[in-house]
Design a protein around this motif. Structure first.
Motif, PDB file in Angstrom:
ATOM      1  N   TRP A 169       0.833  -1.196   0.000  1.00 46.99           N
ATOM      2  CA  TRP A 169       0.000   0.000   0.000  1.00 46.99           C
ATOM      3  C   TRP A 169       0.870   1.250   0.000  1.00 46.99           C
ATOM      4  CZ3 TRP A 169      -5.328  -0.806   0.025  1.00 46.99           C
ATOM      5  CH2 TRP A 169      -5.743  -2.111   0.343  1.00 46.99           C
ATOM      6  N   LEU A 192      -3.674  10.479  -0.060  1.00 46.03           N
ATOM      7  CA  LEU A 192      -4.218   9.498  -0.995  1.00 46.03           C
ATOM      8  C   LEU A 192      -3.656   8.117  -0.668  1.00 46.03           C
ATOM      9  CD1 LEU A 192      -5.811   8.807  -3.596  1.00 46.03           C
ATOM     10  CD2 LEU A 192      -3.710   9.307  -4.876  1.00 46.03           C
ATOM     11  N   SER A 194      -3.504   4.155  -1.779  1.00 48.26           N
ATOM     12  CA  SER A 194      -3.727   3.319  -2.955  1.00 48.26           C
ATOM     13  C   SER A 194      -2.913   2.041  -2.844  1.00 48.26           C
ATOM     14  CB  SER A 194      -3.341   4.074  -4.232  1.00 48.26           C
ATOM     15  OG  SER A 194      -1.966   4.433  -4.206  1.00 48.26           O
TER      16      SER A 194
END
Length: 202
Positions: A169, A192, A194
């Motif tokens: 991640w 963010l 992702s």
């Protein structure tokens, strides 16, 4: 000799393999052979660093002598070597080993500009991952980012990577500088989360 380095941990001790690695490095130096390039070539489809991680002691525990030795001799690392090291850590589901690699100067996580800004050659972040119980397989991670405010004020993106639930991640903090589908206001600090490419999907 190098093939011996990538054999499973049960066949040779870590000390034996580190010693053999040093001998190989000395022989290469005597014959003006680039040992770093040799280690970053493919052995059975992977680099020596990948195998040092994958075939190291199980479960992976500090101080990760074999991985550290191969890492040091492999520097400077090619992007593909770093990608393979990440892949090996994800396969072992070892955040601790991945964090060790990421914190090393050889892994080159920080740019030269960031090194100058922070006064260090390796990322100083502290990250702890906890995999929680539950039907959705949740996880959490706690982290400390030194000089976070200063780095963000200077417009420097900050990227953290963690291994959790067999996936890699990435958490990125940055300053929004243009309109996006999230309708962020210019200049807002943004986070963010992702999954990194090639991580298994949920």
């Amino acid at each position: 000799m190098l093939r011996t380095l990538i054999q499973p941990y049960t066949e040779r001790s870590v000390a034996d393999r580190v010693s053999l690695l040093d001998v190989c490095a000395q022989l290469c130096a005597q014959h003006e052979i680039d040992f770093s390039l040799l280690l970053q070539g493919k052995f059975e489809n992977h680099t020596a660093l990948y195998w040092a991680i994958a075939n190291g002691p199980w479960p992976p525990k500090p101080p990760f002598e074999l991985a550290a030795a191969v890492l040091a001799h492999s520097a400077p690392l090619k992007p593909e070597t770093m990608k393979e090291a990440r892949r090996a850590c994800v396969s072992l589901r070892s955040q601790e080993l991945f964090h060790f690699l990421r914190m090393s100067p050889e892994f080159g996580t920080l740019s030269a500009e960031d090194q100058f800004l922070l006064g260090v050659s390796a990322p100083p972040e502290e990250i702890v991952v906890e995999e929680l119980e539950g039907p959705t397989h949740p996880f959490s991670f706690r982290f400390q980012i030194p000089q976070f405010h200063k780095r963000m004020m200077l417009g420097k993106p900050i990227t953290l990577e963690v291994v959790a639930r067999g996936r890699l991640w990435r958490l990125k903090y940055y300053t929004a500088n243009k309109p996006s589908h999230t309708h962020l206001t210019h200049g807002y600090w943004t986070g963010l989360l992702s999954m990194v490419e090639n991580s298994a999907m949920t």
